[in-house]
Structures are given as structure tokens and as C-alpha cells.
Motif scaffolding. Structure first.
Motif, PDB file in Angstrom:
ATOM      1  N   ARG A 149      20.964  29.605  20.102  1.00 54.51           N
ATOM      2  CA  ARG A 149      22.118  28.799  20.488  1.00 54.51           C
ATOM      3  C   ARG A 149      21.867  28.099  21.822  1.00 54.51           C
ATOM      4  NH1 ARG A 149      28.526  30.577  20.839  1.00 54.51           N
ATOM      5  NH2 ARG A 149      29.306  28.461  21.161  1.00 54.51           N
ATOM      6  N   ALA A 150      21.165  28.760  22.735  1.00 54.73           N
ATOM      7  CA  ALA A 150      20.843  28.141  24.020  1.00 54.73           C
ATOM      8  C   ALA A 150      20.014  26.876  23.822  1.00 54.73           C
ATOM      9  CB  ALA A 150      20.105  29.135  24.912  1.00 54.73           C
ATOM     10  N   TRP A 151      19.022  26.942  22.919  1.00 62.63           N
ATOM     11  CA  TRP A 151      18.215  25.758  22.657  1.00 62.63           C
ATOM     12  C   TRP A 151      19.056  24.651  22.022  1.00 62.63           C
ATOM     13  CZ3 TRP A 151      14.087  24.639  25.082  1.00 62.63           C
ATOM     14  CH2 TRP A 151      13.141  25.605  25.430  1.00 62.63           C
ATOM     15  N   ALA A 152      19.956  25.000  21.117  1.00 62.83           N
ATOM     16  CA  ALA A 152      20.838  23.993  20.519  1.00 62.83           C
ATOM     17  C   ALA A 152      21.730  23.361  21.582  1.00 62.83           C
ATOM     18  CB  ALA A 152      21.684  24.625  19.415  1.00 62.83           C
ATOM     19  N   ASN A 153      22.201  24.168  22.528  1.00 65.25           N
ATOM     20  CA  ASN A 153      23.020  23.639  23.616  1.00 65.25           C
ATOM     21  C   ASN A 153      22.209  22.717  24.515  1.00 65.25           C
ATOM     22  OD1 ASN A 153      25.321  24.959  22.762  1.00 65.25           O
ATOM     23  ND2 ASN A 153      25.126  26.652  24.197  1.00 65.25           N
TER      24      ASN A 153
ATOM     25  N   MET B 226      12.469  27.172  14.577  1.00 63.15           N
ATOM     26  CA  MET B 226      13.738  27.399  15.259  1.00 63.15           C
ATOM     27  C   MET B 226      14.086  26.220  16.170  1.00 63.15           C
ATOM     28  SD  MET B 226      14.975  28.338  18.532  1.00 63.15           S
ATOM     29  CE  MET B 226      13.714  29.320  19.349  1.00 63.15           C
ATOM     30  N   LEU B 227      13.095  25.693  16.875  1.00 61.98           N
ATOM     31  CA  LEU B 227      13.328  24.566  17.784  1.00 61.98           C
ATOM     32  C   LEU B 227      13.676  23.297  17.005  1.00 61.98           C
ATOM     33  CD1 LEU B 227      10.406  25.329  20.241  1.00 61.98           C
ATOM     34  CD2 LEU B 227      12.857  25.668  20.690  1.00 61.98           C
ATOM     35  N   LYS B 228      13.104  23.146  15.829  1.00 56.83           N
ATOM     36  CA  LYS B 228      13.463  22.005  14.975  1.00 56.83           C
ATOM     37  C   LYS B 228      14.901  22.144  14.483  1.00 56.83           C
ATOM     38  CE  LYS B 228       9.476  19.766  14.887  1.00 56.83           C
ATOM     39  NZ  LYS B 228       9.308  18.369  15.364  1.00 56.83           N
ATOM     40  N   ARG B 229      15.294  23.381  14.146  1.00 53.31           N
ATOM     41  CA  ARG B 229      16.693  23.601  13.738  1.00 53.31           C
ATOM     42  C   ARG B 229      17.658  23.243  14.861  1.00 53.31           C
ATOM     43  NH1 ARG B 229      14.652  28.491  11.600  1.00 53.31           N
ATOM     44  NH2 ARG B 229      15.627  29.717  13.279  1.00 53.31           N
ATOM     45  N   ALA B 230      17.215  23.480  16.098  1.00 59.14           N
ATOM     46  CA  ALA B 230      18.054  23.140  17.251  1.00 59.14           C
ATOM     47  C   ALA B 230      18.170  21.635  17.441  1.00 59.14           C
ATOM     48  CB  ALA B 230      17.492  23.789  18.518  1.00 59.14           C
ATOM     49  N   GLY B 231      17.319  20.874  16.757  1.00 58.16           N
ATOM     50  CA  GLY B 231      17.452  19.425  16.775  1.00 58.16           C
ATOM     51  C   GLY B 231      16.334  18.659  17.442  1.00 58.16           C
ATOM     52  N   PHE B 232      15.315  19.349  17.979  1.00 55.33           N
ATOM     53  CA  PHE B 232      14.296  18.654  18.758  1.00 55.33           C
ATOM     54  C   PHE B 232      13.298  17.910  17.881  1.00 55.33           C
ATOM     55  CE2 PHE B 232      15.870  21.976  21.585  1.00 55.33           C
ATOM     56  CZ  PHE B 232      16.254  21.182  22.653  1.00 55.33           C
ATOM     57  N   ALA B 233      12.946  16.718  18.343  1.00 57.36           N
ATOM     58  CA  ALA B 233      12.013  15.879  17.604  1.00 57.36           C
ATOM     59  C   ALA B 233      10.572  16.269  17.861  1.00 57.36           C
ATOM     60  CB  ALA B 233      12.225  14.411  17.984  1.00 57.36           C
TER      61      ALA B 233
END
Length: 272
Positions: free
Chosen positions: A139-143, A214-221
Motif C-alpha cells: 500500500r505504501a508503494w501504491a500511495n 508488486m511494483l507494477k501492481r502499484a502502478g509504476f511504469a
């Protein structure tokens, strides 16, 4: 790009705007040639951040968990063209932030409802020895993705499992691990100057194959995991120090991600 060239000043001509033309994260690290040993990560943390800021045109920088010990003073930040905002969840820690620096109190793994939250307000977010204490790292990475401006970059520097020294810290009762750290590094823990917080190690791994989905799920390109091995915990233990060094050097040579000791996890938000 040499490490010496990473200490960029605000007056340097040709500073890039935040564009895709700045290149990739992987290319950035290929050019600066990090060493395998974690001492490099400690010695070059600030320079790496300045290098990324210069390479990708990042000015508004939020330091997560900076509290009492921020990366730069106000003068250092200004000299390097950085608008530094120091974040912490604890008002007491922020009260110890050096005079002149901006502060923002919010929980990076929370619901971002605090008044100090600025969505899309940062070009860069960085943290050092914070994520191992965060409950809810995904959640922190998504934030962080939500808080970054388009094209923004984040870097988290943290210890990783399952390096034996941190695996032991993870499984031992907190009182025991606190006593061990206090014994090994008394100067760093005495007097409240560097308090030890409980370590959870949620998503604190050095394996890119594990972290990148996981980082891709958080939205990072774009993502990059810079792995490090070795540590200084056995420096006062002759014999064990040498054996541990050989073990870590071999693990680094073969790229054994399971026993990394530290990692820089670097991500970039897309511009779309």
C-alpha cells in the motif's frame, strides 16, 4: 557518468526537464557502476539521489521518514537545486527536523487523508532504512505512486531478507534484537540519537523477480532493483568477519538474490 559527477549544483547548465528523453533507470545505474558491497550503498546514497534528480529533472523531493535526520540541510538542498520536504508519521520526529526545511506529517502506508498530503505534488520520494518498519509496504508503494507527479521517481533503501544477519533480527524477540544492536553499535543508539524501531521486513527483499510484479501492481511504469551484499555487523568479530565476507562476495558473484543484505528499489511513474 562517474560518482563525482553526481554532486550536481543548482547552477549547473543543461539540467534536464522531467522528460522521457532522460533515459531509463537501468541505464542510469549501468553508467554509475555500483559496487556489490553494501558499503557503496551507504557511501553513495546522497550522491545517487542527486544524480537521479539531475538525470530526470527532479526538483520537489520528499524524504519519507526523514524526521530528525534529513538528507540535506536547507543550504545543501538549495545548493543542489532541491526543494526538500521532510516527511514523518511522528510529530515529535518532525519537531527535530533542522530549521528551515519544510515538513509534511502523514503515514506513507495510510489512507492519505492527512492535511499535509499533496497528491501528485512530488517529483521524487526517497527513504533510507524506513521500509523495513512499515506495516503495509504494498500500500505504501501504491500511495507513493499517487503522490508522485507524472514521470516522478522514488528510491527506497532498506535491509533485505533473507540475509542471515537480518533473518536473525526478524525472528528474535524485539528486546533481544535491540540488546544485540545496542551492544554492536552503542554510539548509534545511545541518548535517543538513533532510536531502534521494530523491524517487520514486509516486502523487504532483493529479488527483482519477486518485487517487480508488486511494483507494477502499484502502478509504476519502470522499476529497478539494485542489489547489495555484505554488511558491517561483524566488523568487531575477527574470523567471523572474514568468513562472512567470503560468503557475501561469492553470493554477489553468482547473483544470489535470496541473501542480499540491502537494496535500492527505484521506480518511475509513467507520464500518461
Amino acid at each position: 557518468m562517474s560518482m563525482a559527477s553526481l554532486a550536481i549544483t543548482a547552477a549547473e547548465p543543461g539540467r534536464r526537464e522531467m522528460t522521457e528523453a532522460a533515459g531509463s533507470l537501468a541505464n542510469f545505474f549501468t553508467e554509475i557502476k555500483p559496487d556489490w558491497h553494501s558499503q557503496w550503498a551507504w557511501d553513495h546514497y546522497e550522491a545517487t539521489i542527486l544524480g537521479l534528480a539531475h538525470q530526470f529533472g527532479l526538483r520537489r523531493v520528499c524524504e519519507i521518514g526523514g524526521g530528525r535526520d534529513p538528507l540535506f540541510t536547507q543550504d545543501e538542498a538549495a545548493r543542489n537545486g532541491i526543494d526538500l520536504i521532510v516527511n514523518d508519521i511522528d510529530a515529535g520526529e518532525l519537531a527535530l527536523t533542522a530549521r528551515g526545511l519544510k515538513t509534511a506529517r502523514f503515514d506513507i502506508a495510510g489512507d492519505l487523508s492527512e492535511p499535509d498530503v499533496t497528491r501528485g505534488g512530488y517529483d521524487m520520494m526517497v527513504s533510507r532504512m524506513v521500509f523495513e518498519h512499515v506495516d503495509g509496504v504494498e500500500r505504501a508503494w501504491a500511495n507513493i505512486h499517487e503522490l508522485l507527479a507524472p514521470g516522478g521517481v522514488a528510491l527506497a533503501f532498506f535491509p533485505t531478507l533473507w540475509a542471515p544477519v537480518f533473518a536473525l533480527n526478524h525472528v528474535l524477540p524485539e528486546k533481544v534484537s535491540h540488546a544485540i544492536v545496542h551492544t554492536l553499535f552503542p554510539a548509534r543508539r545511545d541518548g535517543g540519537g538513533d532510536p531502534k524501531f521494530p523491524a517487520l521486513y514486509d516486502w523487504c527483499r532483493g529479488n527483482p523477480a519477486l518485487l517487480e510484479p508488486m511494483l507494477k501492481r502499484a502502478g509504476f511504469a519502470e522499476t529497478h532493483v539494485q542489489r547489495f551484499w555484505g554488511h558491517g555487523y561483524f566488523d568487531r568479530m575477527p574470523g567471523l568477519k572474514q568468513v562472512d565476507h567470503v560468503f557475501n562476495a561469492l553470493a554477489a558473484r553468482v547473483g544470489w538474490s535470496f541473501v542480499t543484505t540491502y537494496a535500492y528499489v527505484v521506480v518511475r511513474k509513467g507520464r500518461g
